[in-house]
Motif scaffolding. Structure first.
Motif, PDB file in Angstrom:
ATOM      1  N   SER A  53      16.154  -3.890  27.292  1.00  0.00           N
ATOM      2  CA  SER A  53      17.299  -3.963  26.385  1.00  0.00           C
ATOM      3  C   SER A  53      17.107  -5.072  25.361  1.00  0.00           C
ATOM      4  O   SER A  53      17.420  -4.905  24.182  1.00  0.00           O
ATOM      5  N   ALA A  54      16.584  -6.209  25.795  1.00  0.00           N
ATOM      6  CA  ALA A  54      16.334  -7.315  24.876  1.00  0.00           C
ATOM      7  C   ALA A  54      15.282  -6.938  23.839  1.00  0.00           C
ATOM      8  O   ALA A  54      15.418  -7.263  22.658  1.00  0.00           O
ATOM      9  N   VAL A  55      14.254  -6.222  24.268  1.00  0.00           N
ATOM     10  CA  VAL A  55      13.212  -5.785  23.343  1.00  0.00           C
ATOM     11  C   VAL A  55      13.785  -4.782  22.345  1.00  0.00           C
ATOM     12  O   VAL A  55      13.490  -4.839  21.149  1.00  0.00           O
ATOM     13  N   VAL A  56      14.633  -3.878  22.818  1.00  0.00           N
ATOM     14  CA  VAL A  56      15.247  -2.878  21.942  1.00  0.00           C
ATOM     15  C   VAL A  56      16.061  -3.573  20.856  1.00  0.00           C
ATOM     16  O   VAL A  56      16.022  -3.189  19.687  1.00  0.00           O
ATOM     17  N   ALA A  57      16.792  -4.617  21.219  1.00  0.00           N
ATOM     18  CA  ALA A  57      17.576  -5.369  20.230  1.00  0.00           C
ATOM     19  C   ALA A  57      16.666  -5.964  19.169  1.00  0.00           C
ATOM     20  O   ALA A  57      16.973  -5.902  17.966  1.00  0.00           O
ATOM     21  N   LEU A  58      15.549  -6.526  19.576  1.00  0.00           N
ATOM     22  CA  LEU A  58      14.597  -7.107  18.627  1.00  0.00           C
ATOM     23  C   LEU A  58      13.999  -6.033  17.722  1.00  0.00           C
ATOM     24  O   LEU A  58      13.903  -6.214  16.503  1.00  0.00           O
ATOM     25  N   VAL A  59      13.625  -4.899  18.298  1.00  0.00           N
ATOM     26  CA  VAL A  59      13.064  -3.802  17.515  1.00  0.00           C
ATOM     27  C   VAL A  59      14.094  -3.301  16.503  1.00  0.00           C
ATOM     28  O   VAL A  59      13.769  -3.056  15.338  1.00  0.00           O
ATOM     29  N   GLN A  60      15.336  -3.146  16.932  1.00  0.00           N
ATOM     30  CA  GLN A  60      16.383  -2.666  16.034  1.00  0.00           C
ATOM     31  C   GLN A  60      16.613  -3.637  14.871  1.00  0.00           C
ATOM     32  O   GLN A  60      16.769  -3.208  13.725  1.00  0.00           O
ATOM     33  N   LYS A  61      16.625  -4.928  15.147  1.00  0.00           N
ATOM     34  CA  LYS A  61      16.805  -5.913  14.072  1.00  0.00           C
ATOM     35  C   LYS A  61      15.655  -5.845  13.076  1.00  0.00           C
ATOM     36  O   LYS A  61      15.861  -5.911  11.861  1.00  0.00           O
ATOM     37  N   THR A  62      14.431  -5.708  13.587  1.00  0.00           N
ATOM     38  CA  THR A  62      13.269  -5.604  12.713  1.00  0.00           C
ATOM     39  C   THR A  62      13.346  -4.342  11.861  1.00  0.00           C
ATOM     40  O   THR A  62      13.111  -4.385  10.651  1.00  0.00           O
ATOM     41  N   ALA A  63      13.709  -3.223  12.478  1.00  0.00           N
ATOM     42  CA  ALA A  63      13.830  -1.964  11.735  1.00  0.00           C
ATOM     43  C   ALA A  63      14.904  -2.062  10.659  1.00  0.00           C
ATOM     44  O   ALA A  63      14.715  -1.562   9.534  1.00  0.00           O
ATOM     45  N   ALA A  64      16.012  -2.708  10.960  1.00  0.00           N
ATOM     46  CA  ALA A  64      17.088  -2.857   9.976  1.00  0.00           C
ATOM     47  C   ALA A  64      16.616  -3.700   8.788  1.00  0.00           C
ATOM     48  O   ALA A  64      16.930  -3.393   7.629  1.00  0.00           O
ATOM     49  N   GLN A  65      15.848  -4.751   9.054  1.00  0.00           N
ATOM     50  CA  GLN A  65      15.327  -5.583   7.971  1.00  0.00           C
ATOM     51  C   GLN A  65      14.338  -4.805   7.107  1.00  0.00           C
ATOM     52  O   GLN A  65      14.383  -4.895   5.877  1.00  0.00           O
ATOM     53  N   GLN A  67      14.226  -1.561   6.727  1.00  0.00           N
ATOM     54  CA  GLN A  67      15.014  -0.565   6.009  1.00  0.00           C
ATOM     55  C   GLN A  67      15.689  -1.180   4.788  1.00  0.00           C
ATOM     56  O   GLN A  67      15.663  -0.621   3.696  1.00  0.00           O
ATOM     57  N   GLN A  68      16.245  -2.350   4.965  1.00  0.00           N
ATOM     58  CA  GLN A  68      16.940  -3.022   3.862  1.00  0.00           C
ATOM     59  C   GLN A  68      15.953  -3.492   2.791  1.00  0.00           C
ATOM     60  O   GLN A  68      16.172  -3.254   1.598  1.00  0.00           O
ATOM     61  N   GLN A  69      14.870  -4.125   3.195  1.00  0.00           N
ATOM     62  CA  GLN A  69      13.910  -4.674   2.246  1.00  0.00           C
ATOM     63  C   GLN A  69      13.202  -3.592   1.440  1.00  0.00           C
ATOM     64  O   GLN A  69      12.948  -3.760   0.256  1.00  0.00           O
ATOM     65  N   LEU A  70      12.878  -2.470   2.103  1.00  0.00           N
ATOM     66  CA  LEU A  70      12.150  -1.391   1.433  1.00  0.00           C
ATOM     67  C   LEU A  70      13.073  -0.287   0.934  1.00  0.00           C
ATOM     68  O   LEU A  70      12.600   0.716   0.403  1.00  0.00           O
ATOM     69  N   GLN A  71      14.358  -0.470   1.127  1.00  0.00           N
ATOM     70  CA  GLN A  71      15.374   0.500   0.724  1.00  0.00           C
ATOM     71  C   GLN A  71      15.049   1.890   1.270  1.00  0.00           C
ATOM     72  O   GLN A  71      15.089   2.888   0.559  1.00  0.00           O
ATOM     73  N   MET A  72      14.745   1.917   2.562  1.00  0.00           N
ATOM     74  CA  MET A  72      14.435   3.166   3.245  1.00  0.00           C
ATOM     75  C   MET A  72      15.711   3.764   3.823  1.00  0.00           C
ATOM     76  O   MET A  72      16.686   3.058   4.065  1.00  0.00           O
ATOM     77  N   ALA A  73      15.665   5.063   4.097  1.00  0.00           N
ATOM     78  CA  ALA A  73      16.765   5.738   4.788  1.00  0.00           C
ATOM     79  C   ALA A  73      16.799   5.245   6.237  1.00  0.00           C
ATOM     80  O   ALA A  73      15.822   4.672   6.732  1.00  0.00           O
ATOM     81  N   PRO A  74      17.907   5.466   6.938  1.00  0.00           N
ATOM     82  CA  PRO A  74      17.973   5.062   8.355  1.00  0.00           C
ATOM     83  C   PRO A  74      16.826   5.677   9.153  1.00  0.00           C
ATOM     84  O   PRO A  74      16.388   6.799   8.891  1.00  0.00           O
TER      85      PRO A  74
END
Length: 130
Positions: A53-65, A67-74
């Protein structure tokens, strides 16, 4: 919702994950909220769902960053491979307007998992509505 209904729902979600693990011979699976807080889990002996669960949280935060930086779709899926060929798959999805993540640790890089995770996501969505 009373405590009995909540406990029953949580048990049913864990059962969905356990069936997925058994059908796919997955080592561990967890259902988390979008922040990585565990909702349900199923694991083989010796595996720690809290750690995943802790790893999933880290992966999700990285993916969100990303997505935001590259203006990618979800993202539809995030996969991480280790040197032993194991794969951590994180599948973000929504259920009744809640953002959730289904994560599974797949023991072999070449093993199929998508159909099983799709089936589990549909079952979770049905259960979430109850």
């Amino acid at each position: 919702m009373n405590n009995k209904a909540t406990a029953t729902g949580s048990v049913e979600l864990s059962n969905i994950l356990a069936r997925m693990n058994e059908d796919g011979q997955f080592l561990i699976s967890v259902l988390t909220d979008r922040n990585g807080f565990p909702i349900a889990a199923a694991a083989a002996s010796g595996e720690d769902p809290n750690l995943q669960s802790a790893v999933v949280a880290l992966v999700q935060k990285t993916a969100a960053q990303v997505q935001q930086q590259l203006q990618m779709a979800p993202t539809d899926e995030i996969s991480i491979f280790d040197a032993q060929g194991r794969r951590l798959v994180c599948r973000p999805f929504t259920a009744n307007e809640h953002q959730l993540i289904l994560a599974a640790l797949i023991p072999d890089r070449h093993q199929s998992y998508r159909r099983l995770t799709n089936t589990a996501i549909r079952a979770i969505r049905r259960q979430w509505k109850l």
